[in-house]
Design a protein around this motif. Structure first.
Motif, short mmCIF file in Angstrom:
data_model
loop_
_atom_site.label_atom_id
_atom_site.label_comp_id
_atom_site.label_asym_id
_atom_site.label_seq_id
_atom_site.Cartn_x
_atom_site.Cartn_y
_atom_site.Cartn_z
N VAL A 182 0.85 -1.20 0.00
CA VAL A 182 0.00 0.00 0.00
C VAL A 182 0.88 1.25 0.00
CG1 VAL A 182 -1.65 1.32 1.37
CG2 VAL A 182 -1.98 -1.12 1.05
N GLY A 183 1.95 1.23 0.81
CA GLY A 183 2.86 2.36 0.86
C GLY A 183 3.55 2.59 -0.48
N ALA A 184 3.94 1.51 -1.14
CA ALA A 184 4.60 1.64 -2.44
C ALA A 184 3.64 2.21 -3.47
CB ALA A 184 5.12 0.28 -2.89
N ARG A 185 2.39 1.75 -3.44
CA ARG A 185 1.41 2.31 -4.37
C ARG A 185 1.17 3.78 -4.10
NH1 ARG A 185 -2.74 -2.48 -3.59
NH2 ARG A 185 -1.73 -4.06 -4.86
N ARG A 186 1.11 4.14 -2.82
CA ARG A 186 0.89 5.54 -2.47
C ARG A 186 2.06 6.40 -2.93
NH1 ARG A 186 -0.59 5.39 3.19
NH2 ARG A 186 -2.57 4.69 2.37
N ARG A 187 3.29 5.92 -2.72
CA ARG A 187 4.46 6.68 -3.18
C ARG A 187 4.47 6.82 -4.70
NH1 ARG A 187 6.94 3.80 0.93
NH2 ARG A 187 7.65 2.21 -0.51
N ALA A 188 4.09 5.76 -5.40
CA ALA A 188 4.04 5.83 -6.87
C ALA A 188 2.99 6.84 -7.32
CB ALA A 188 3.75 4.45 -7.44
N LEU A 189 1.85 6.85 -6.64
CA LEU A 189 0.79 7.80 -6.99
C LEU A 189 1.23 9.23 -6.72
CD1 LEU A 189 -2.15 8.06 -7.94
CD2 LEU A 189 -2.83 7.95 -5.54
N VAL A 190 1.90 9.45 -5.60
CA VAL A 190 2.39 10.80 -5.28
C VAL A 190 3.45 11.23 -6.29
CG1 VAL A 190 3.74 12.10 -3.58
CG2 VAL A 190 1.82 10.70 -2.84
N LEU A 191 4.32 10.30 -6.69
CA LEU A 191 5.34 10.63 -7.68
C LEU A 191 4.71 11.01 -9.01
CD1 LEU A 191 8.32 10.75 -8.50
CD2 LEU A 191 8.14 8.34 -9.12
N ARG A 192 3.71 10.22 -9.45
CA ARG A 192 3.04 10.54 -10.70
C ARG A 192 2.33 11.88 -10.63
NH1 ARG A 192 0.53 4.60 -11.65
NH2 ARG A 192 2.43 3.61 -12.38
N ALA A 193 1.69 12.17 -9.50
CA ALA A 193 1.00 13.46 -9.34
C ALA A 193 2.00 14.61 -9.37
CB ALA A 193 0.21 13.47 -8.03
N LEU A 249 4.96 14.61 -10.86
CA LEU A 249 5.45 14.75 -12.23
C LEU A 249 4.43 15.43 -13.13
CD1 LEU A 249 7.27 11.34 -12.77
CD2 LEU A 249 8.31 13.60 -12.54
N PHE A 250 3.15 15.08 -12.95
CA PHE A 250 2.10 15.71 -13.74
C PHE A 250 2.01 17.19 -13.41
CE2 PHE A 250 -2.32 17.05 -14.31
CZ PHE A 250 -2.47 16.76 -15.65
N ALA A 251 2.10 17.55 -12.14
CA ALA A 251 2.05 18.96 -11.74
C ALA A 251 3.24 19.73 -12.31
CB ALA A 251 2.02 19.07 -10.22
N ALA A 252 4.41 19.12 -12.30
CA ALA A 252 5.60 19.77 -12.85
C ALA A 252 5.45 19.97 -14.36
CB ALA A 252 6.84 18.95 -12.55
N ALA A 253 4.93 18.95 -15.05
CA ALA A 253 4.73 19.08 -16.50
C ALA A 253 3.69 20.14 -16.82
CB ALA A 253 4.31 17.72 -17.07
N ALA A 254 2.62 20.20 -16.04
CA ALA A 254 1.58 21.20 -16.26
C ALA A 254 2.14 22.60 -16.01
CB ALA A 254 0.38 20.93 -15.36
N GLY A 255 2.92 22.76 -14.97
CA GLY A 255 3.53 24.06 -14.69
C GLY A 255 4.49 24.48 -15.79
N TYR A 256 5.27 23.53 -16.28
CA TYR A 256 6.20 23.81 -17.38
C TYR A 256 5.43 24.24 -18.63
CZ TYR A 256 9.99 23.07 -20.72
OH TYR A 256 10.93 23.24 -21.70
#
Length: 51
Positions: free
Chosen positions: A17-28, A30-37
């Motif tokens: 569960v922790g690994a899935r949560r970390r992966a989800l946070v990482l994807r979010a 990265l998406f926020a950084a791409a949107a900001g860029y």
């Protein structure tokens, strides 16, 4: 009977569960950084086009 595998199983579940949560946070993140860029690029393009 003694079930000493249960705590290990639960601990493994928590790790998954922790690994899935970390992966989800990482994807979010990265998406926020791409949107900001993309917003910065669009703002620069509009500034160049207007000037």
């Amino acid at each position: 009977m003694d079930h000493d595998l249960c705590p290990k199983g639960l601990a493994g579940h928590q790790r998954r569960v922790g690994a899935r949560r970390r992966a989800l946070v990482l994807r979010a993140a990265l998406f926020a950084a791409a949107a900001g860029y993309a917003l910065v690029i669009v703002a620069l393009a509009r500034n160049v086009a207007a000037g």
